[in-house]
Design a protein around this motif. Structure first.
Motif, PDB file in Angstrom:
ATOM      1  N   SER A  11     -46.367  41.524  11.499  1.00  0.00           N
ATOM      2  CA  SER A  11     -45.926  40.494  12.451  1.00  0.00           C
ATOM      3  C   SER A  11     -46.670  39.180  12.345  1.00  0.00           C
ATOM      4  CB  SER A  11     -45.990  40.988  13.902  1.00  0.00           C
ATOM      5  OG  SER A  11     -46.417  42.302  13.980  1.00  0.00           O
ATOM      6  N   ILE A  12     -47.809  39.143  11.689  1.00  0.00           N
ATOM      7  CA  ILE A  12     -48.531  37.872  11.573  1.00  0.00           C
ATOM      8  C   ILE A  12     -48.605  37.388  10.130  1.00  0.00           C
ATOM      9  CG2 ILE A  12     -50.680  36.643  12.038  1.00  0.00           C
ATOM     10  CD1 ILE A  12     -49.492  37.623  14.593  1.00  0.00           C
ATOM     11  N   THR A  13     -49.229  38.185   9.268  1.00  0.00           N
ATOM     12  CA  THR A  13     -49.488  37.727   7.906  1.00  0.00           C
ATOM     13  C   THR A  13     -48.201  37.439   7.139  1.00  0.00           C
ATOM     14  OG1 THR A  13     -51.319  39.292   8.002  1.00  0.00           O
ATOM     15  CG2 THR A  13     -50.949  38.166   5.922  1.00  0.00           C
ATOM     16  N   LEU A  14     -47.310  38.425   7.131  1.00  0.00           N
ATOM     17  CA  LEU A  14     -46.099  38.271   6.326  1.00  0.00           C
ATOM     18  C   LEU A  14     -45.249  37.069   6.746  1.00  0.00           C
ATOM     19  CD1 LEU A  14     -44.952  39.597   3.873  1.00  0.00           C
ATOM     20  CD2 LEU A  14     -43.575  41.082   5.317  1.00  0.00           C
ATOM     21  N   PRO A  15     -44.972  36.893   8.056  1.00  0.00           N
ATOM     22  CA  PRO A  15     -44.196  35.704   8.429  1.00  0.00           C
ATOM     23  C   PRO A  15     -44.889  34.401   8.018  1.00  0.00           C
ATOM     24  CG  PRO A  15     -44.290  37.229  10.263  1.00  0.00           C
ATOM     25  CD  PRO A  15     -45.208  37.764   9.210  1.00  0.00           C
ATOM     26  N   LEU A  16     -46.222  34.379   8.080  1.00  0.00           N
ATOM     27  CA  LEU A  16     -46.921  33.146   7.744  1.00  0.00           C
ATOM     28  C   LEU A  16     -46.911  32.852   6.252  1.00  0.00           C
ATOM     29  CD1 LEU A  16     -49.957  33.125  10.190  1.00  0.00           C
ATOM     30  CD2 LEU A  16     -48.075  31.493  10.089  1.00  0.00           C
ATOM     31  N   ILE A  17     -46.964  33.902   5.440  1.00  0.00           N
ATOM     32  CA  ILE A  17     -46.944  33.629   4.000  1.00  0.00           C
ATOM     33  C   ILE A  17     -45.528  33.663   3.442  1.00  0.00           C
ATOM     34  CG2 ILE A  17     -49.297  34.467   3.574  1.00  0.00           C
ATOM     35  CD1 ILE A  17     -48.023  36.976   2.311  1.00  0.00           C
ATOM     36  N   ALA A  18     -44.528  33.912   4.324  1.00  0.00           N
ATOM     37  CA  ALA A  18     -43.143  34.051   3.862  1.00  0.00           C
ATOM     38  C   ALA A  18     -42.666  32.909   2.956  1.00  0.00           C
ATOM     39  CB  ALA A  18     -42.203  34.224   5.052  1.00  0.00           C
ATOM     40  N   PRO A  19     -42.962  31.635   3.293  1.00  0.00           N
ATOM     41  CA  PRO A  19     -42.490  30.576   2.387  1.00  0.00           C
ATOM     42  C   PRO A  19     -43.021  30.752   0.965  1.00  0.00           C
ATOM     43  CG  PRO A  19     -43.236  29.635   4.450  1.00  0.00           C
ATOM     44  CD  PRO A  19     -43.619  31.084   4.489  1.00  0.00           C
ATOM     45  N   GLY A  20     -44.281  31.182   0.850  1.00  0.00           N
ATOM     46  CA  GLY A  20     -44.843  31.426  -0.479  1.00  0.00           C
ATOM     47  C   GLY A  20     -44.140  32.570  -1.181  1.00  0.00           C
ATOM     48  N   VAL A  21     -43.882  33.633  -0.423  1.00  0.00           N
ATOM     49  CA  VAL A  21     -43.226  34.801  -1.018  1.00  0.00           C
ATOM     50  C   VAL A  21     -41.806  34.444  -1.462  1.00  0.00           C
ATOM     51  CG1 VAL A  21     -42.446  37.166  -0.602  1.00  0.00           C
ATOM     52  CG2 VAL A  21     -44.617  36.385   0.359  1.00  0.00           C
ATOM     53  N   VAL A  22     -41.080  33.714  -0.584  1.00  0.00           N
ATOM     54  CA  VAL A  22     -39.712  33.318  -0.935  1.00  0.00           C
ATOM     55  C   VAL A  22     -39.735  32.379  -2.140  1.00  0.00           C
ATOM     56  CG1 VAL A  22     -37.671  32.066  -0.133  1.00  0.00           C
ATOM     57  CG2 VAL A  22     -38.830  33.664   1.391  1.00  0.00           C
ATOM     58  N   GLY A  23     -40.685  31.437  -2.134  1.00  0.00           N
ATOM     59  CA  GLY A  23     -40.809  30.511  -3.264  1.00  0.00           C
ATOM     60  C   GLY A  23     -41.067  31.263  -4.558  1.00  0.00           C
ATOM     61  N   GLY A  24     -41.978  32.216  -4.499  1.00  0.00           N
ATOM     62  CA  GLY A  24     -42.286  33.022  -5.684  1.00  0.00           C
ATOM     63  C   GLY A  24     -41.070  33.791  -6.159  1.00  0.00           C
ATOM     64  N   ALA A  25     -40.334  34.365  -5.197  1.00  0.00           N
ATOM     65  CA  ALA A  25     -39.155  35.148  -5.554  1.00  0.00           C
ATOM     66  C   ALA A  25     -38.088  34.257  -6.195  1.00  0.00           C
ATOM     67  CB  ALA A  25     -38.587  35.847  -4.320  1.00  0.00           C
ATOM     68  N   LEU A  26     -37.904  33.054  -5.633  1.00  0.00           N
ATOM     69  CA  LEU A  26     -36.898  32.139  -6.192  1.00  0.00           C
ATOM     70  C   LEU A  26     -37.263  31.747  -7.621  1.00  0.00           C
ATOM     71  CD1 LEU A  26     -35.965  29.687  -3.305  1.00  0.00           C
ATOM     72  CD2 LEU A  26     -34.464  31.295  -4.497  1.00  0.00           C
ATOM     73  N   LEU A  27     -38.557  31.463  -7.826  1.00  0.00           N
ATOM     74  CA  LEU A  27     -38.999  31.095  -9.168  1.00  0.00           C
ATOM     75  C   LEU A  27     -38.784  32.263 -10.129  1.00  0.00           C
ATOM     76  CD1 LEU A  27     -40.325  28.975 -10.960  1.00  0.00           C
ATOM     77  CD2 LEU A  27     -42.523  30.013 -10.439  1.00  0.00           C
ATOM     78  N   ALA A  28     -39.137  33.474  -9.672  1.00  0.00           N
ATOM     79  CA  ALA A  28     -38.984  34.654 -10.518  1.00  0.00           C
ATOM     80  C   ALA A  28     -37.515  34.854 -10.888  1.00  0.00           C
ATOM     81  CB  ALA A  28     -39.512  35.893  -9.795  1.00  0.00           C
ATOM     82  N   PHE A  29     -36.631  34.690  -9.908  1.00  0.00           N
ATOM     83  CA  PHE A  29     -35.191  34.867 -10.161  1.00  0.00           C
ATOM     84  C   PHE A  29     -34.710  33.843 -11.184  1.00  0.00           C
ATOM     85  CE2 PHE A  29     -30.663  34.665  -9.289  1.00  0.00           C
ATOM     86  CZ  PHE A  29     -30.338  36.001  -9.103  1.00  0.00           C
ATOM     87  N   THR A  30     -35.138  32.594 -10.983  1.00  0.00           N
ATOM     88  CA  THR A  30     -34.731  31.531 -11.911  1.00  0.00           C
ATOM     89  C   THR A  30     -35.227  31.819 -13.322  1.00  0.00           C
ATOM     90  OG1 THR A  30     -35.162  30.075 -10.049  1.00  0.00           O
ATOM     91  CG2 THR A  30     -34.664  29.035 -12.140  1.00  0.00           C
ATOM     92  N   LEU A  31     -36.497  32.193 -13.435  1.00  0.00           N
ATOM     93  CA  LEU A  31     -37.062  32.437 -14.762  1.00  0.00           C
ATOM     94  C   LEU A  31     -36.347  33.593 -15.440  1.00  0.00           C
ATOM     95  CD1 LEU A  31     -40.849  32.025 -13.982  1.00  0.00           C
ATOM     96  CD2 LEU A  31     -39.457  30.561 -15.441  1.00  0.00           C
ATOM     97  N   SER A  32     -36.002  34.604 -14.642  1.00  0.00           N
ATOM     98  CA  SER A  32     -35.338  35.774 -15.195  1.00  0.00           C
ATOM     99  C   SER A  32     -33.937  35.430 -15.698  1.00  0.00           C
ATOM    100  CB  SER A  32     -35.274  36.869 -14.127  1.00  0.00           C
ATOM    101  OG  SER A  32     -34.582  37.972 -14.611  1.00  0.00           O
ATOM    102  N   ILE A  33     -33.181  34.685 -14.869  1.00  0.00           N
ATOM    103  CA  ILE A  33     -31.828  34.281 -15.263  1.00  0.00           C
ATOM    104  C   ILE A  33     -31.884  33.381 -16.497  1.00  0.00           C
ATOM    105  CG2 ILE A  33     -29.948  32.713 -14.585  1.00  0.00           C
ATOM    106  CD1 ILE A  33     -29.442  35.115 -13.107  1.00  0.00           C
ATOM    107  N   ASP A  34     -32.930  32.534 -16.574  1.00  0.00           N
ATOM    108  CA  ASP A  34     -33.030  31.539 -17.623  1.00  0.00           C
ATOM    109  C   ASP A  34     -33.547  32.119 -18.939  1.00  0.00           C
ATOM    110  OD1 ASP A  34     -32.641  28.742 -18.164  1.00  0.00           O
ATOM    111  OD2 ASP A  34     -34.792  28.608 -18.477  1.00  0.00           O
ATOM    112  N   ASP A  35     -34.247  33.260 -18.852  1.00  0.00           N
ATOM    113  CA  ASP A  35     -34.926  33.750 -20.049  1.00  0.00           C
ATOM    114  C   ASP A  35     -33.954  34.137 -21.157  1.00  0.00           C
ATOM    115  OD1 ASP A  35     -37.266  34.970 -21.541  1.00  0.00           O
ATOM    116  OD2 ASP A  35     -35.889  36.659 -21.387  1.00  0.00           O
ATOM    117  N   PHE A  36     -34.244  33.621 -22.343  1.00  0.00           N
ATOM    118  CA  PHE A  36     -33.472  34.070 -23.499  1.00  0.00           C
ATOM    119  C   PHE A  36     -34.358  34.861 -24.464  1.00  0.00           C
ATOM    120  CE2 PHE A  36     -32.687  33.173 -28.005  1.00  0.00           C
ATOM    121  CZ  PHE A  36     -31.559  33.959 -28.172  1.00  0.00           C
ATOM    122  N   VAL A  37     -35.502  34.286 -24.826  1.00  0.00           N
ATOM    123  CA  VAL A  37     -36.286  34.830 -25.934  1.00  0.00           C
ATOM    124  C   VAL A  37     -36.708  36.282 -25.683  1.00  0.00           C
ATOM    125  CG1 VAL A  37     -38.387  34.556 -27.284  1.00  0.00           C
ATOM    126  CG2 VAL A  37     -37.067  32.564 -26.657  1.00  0.00           C
TER     127      VAL A  37
END
Lengths: 256, 294
Positions: free
Chosen positions: A174-200
């Motif tokens: 109820s405290i830590t996770l909601p507060l770091i949520a923007p970081g977690v969501v940001g990390g997840a979005l970056l991970a999704f993008t990198l995964s979709i973009d990866d070719f090599v």
């Protein structure tokens, strides 16, 4: 005078950045198949895409790979970030350097290393082999982003929750996770993008019949350039722009 | 048994249970699916290619001796020079851009930065392919040139080193602009004003104040461009048409067509060494320069 030169440079850079994108979009509507001469407007190439089953299958594989690898890497990376930021333990600095390595090591080296490892460990190449590889590079990015969020974290809120009788898990939820949520969501979005973009890395770790979208497009490119590829590219371009705009809208509305 | 007991005690004394739980998944994944595969490159690089494309487990320095062949040294050198040239061009284009946005633009600042990033929301492969549409013999650029200057013989740019450079610069320019902007934007304008008040000409103020203060951005941007370009595979493959060899392509070929995994491993090890050494040396030299400059 200096300002004029700088402005000219800005225009040149923007022209350089957008010329290929614009050419791609324009020629996806060109009736001519082989030249850059304009021979009339057509939707034919898009119509052709609709019936392309291999393409849709590749899209599906890409989404599955990105979805699973994002989820796994986000959970693991967030945990690692908490460990690094909250606790002291032996070899902590070594661990932090190891976390950075997958980002520094060239894609192609990581791709072939995994290919050889799979061969030795008798892990068959398929969809799981791509997901494992994507998790391996995504953990690093998620950890770094979540850690950045944790660094500016006011711990008095957690202490208050603990003082008020919440147990550690409850405090985290109820405290830590909601507060770091923007970081977690940001990390997840970056991970999704990198995964979709990866070719090599996908190129070396994908099994027969499990090609991701970029690998599929690459194999088509090798057979020659067709306006159909322009059409796929245009669709993907607008798709990513729509996604990012949506994400930003959401970020603005929720106001952090 | 005694050793195990000691090990166990060391663990209990130094690691909180929570740390172990939090760290275990990341450690497990990174060790098994990253460090072990990377280490296996080293082992493979001392093996030999079998008769039918398999691997003979011998311990031979043969693959490394082969790397000393001027052919492969030349390819490595070309890759490094190409990456360096691309990095410098990115710097030449990116620095003034970032400088303008950070110093002169307030109203359109966010828009300009966004405009830099937008083309990069698409796939790298597609961004590279787009240059084929422009550069090929029947492509946009040549049609445009002929339309403007009817007498000209259109140049053949696709499948040349020039095309590879263009593709690499295009592919990584934002990685240069964004860190440069971040460090230029942080510079306190009062410092530059102070230099000018003390009689420095604008270019002197730039050289002695702005440029040194923006060095962290220059370093970060250069590393972010150099690392991926030196081992690039897609760009030389698509825009170079496989006609000019770069280390990334040569490695890929050992795995996709030549099936010489041991030699490919030796090449990969070399590439990894260049990238790691390059990064470390660059960071060190920049740090030294900065502390001696102050």
């Amino acid at each position: 005078m200096i300002k004029r030169v700088l402005q000219l440079n800005v225009i040149l850079v923007l022209a350089f950045l957008y010329a290929p994108v614009i050419a791609l979009v324009v020629f996806s509507f060109n009736a001519a198949e082989h030249t850059a001469v304009w021979e009339g407007f057509t939707f034919d190439w898009y119509a052709k895409l609709l019936g392309n089953r291999d393409l849709w299958r590749a899209c599906l594989v890409s989404l599955i790979v990105a979805g699973f690898s994002t989820f796994i890497a986000t959970v693991i990376g967030t945990m690692a970030a908490l460990a690094i930021e909250r606790y002291q333990f032996p070899l902590r600095s070594v661990f932090m350097q190891v976390i950075f390595l997958p980002i520094i090591v060239p894609d192609i080296v990581m791709g072939i290393a995994l290919l050889m490892f799979y061969a030795q460990a008798h892990i068959p190449l398929g969809i799981a082999s791509i997901i494992i590889a994507h998790v391996a590079f995504n953990i690093s990015y998620v950890t770094i982003i979540v850690r950045a969020r944790l660094q500016g974290f006011d711990r008095s809120m957690e202490e208050a929750a603990l003082d008020l009788g919440a147990n550690e898990w409850r405090t985290f939820r109820s405290i830590t996770l909601p507060l770091i949520a923007p970081g977690v969501v940001g990390g997840a979005l970056l991970a999704f993008t990198l995964s979709i973009d990866d070719f090599v890395i996908s190129f070396f770790t994908a099994g027969v019949g499990y090609t991701t979208l970029p690998v599929h497009i690459y194999s088509k490119l090798k057979f020659g350039i067709t306006p159909e590829i322009n059409a796929i590219s245009t669709l993907l371009l607008f798709n990513s722009i729509a996604l990012v705009v949506l994400a930003m809208r959401k970020a603005v509305v929720s106001g952090r | 048994m005694k050793a195990w007991y000691r090990f166990n005690r060391f663990f209990r004394e130094n690691f909180d249970n929570r740390v172990l739980i939090l760290l275990f998944p990341a450690l497990f994944w990174l060790v098994l699916f990253f460090l072990v595969p990377i280490a296996s490159i080293l082992i493979y690089s001392f093996a030999e290619r079998g008769t039918y494309g398999g691997v003979d487990w011998t311990l031979t320095p043969g693959n490394y001796r082969r790397l000393l062949d001027p052919l492969y040294l030349g390819i490595l050198w070309r890759s490094i020079v190409t990456a360096a040239v691309s990095t410098v061009v990115c710097l030449i284009l990116g620095y003034p851009f970032a400088y303008y946005v950070a110093r002169y633009q307030y109203r359109w600042r966010t828009v300009l930065l966004l405009l830099v990033v937008v083309p990069f929301w698409t796939n790298f492969l597609i961004r590279t392919y787009a240059w084929i549409v422009i550069l090929r013999a029947e492509g946009v650029l040549n049609k445009l040139l002929v339309a403007l200057f009817p007498d000209i013989t259109p140049p053949e740019l696709l499948y040349t080193p020039v095309a590879v450079h263009i593709g690499l610069i295009y592919g990584y320019l934002p990685f240069m602009i964004l860190p440069l902007y971040a460090s230029l934007e942080q510079i306190d304008g009062a410092l530059i004003d102070a230099a000018k008040d003390l009689g420095a000409k604008p270019w002197r103020a730039f050289l002695n104040v702005t440029l040194p203060l923006s060095l962290p951005g220059v370093v970060a941007g250069s590393v972010l461009v150099f690392i991926p370009t030196v081992g690039a595979f897609i760009t030389p493959d698509l825009l170079g048409g496989g006609k000019v060899n770069y280390i990334g392509n040569v490695i890929a070929r050992q795995f996709k067509t030549a099936r010489d995994w041991p030699f490919g491993s030796a090449l990969s090890f070399l590439l990894m060494g260049v990238v790691l050494v390059g990064t470390v040396v660059y960071f060190r030299s920049m740090r030294g320069e900065r502390s001696s400059g102050q």
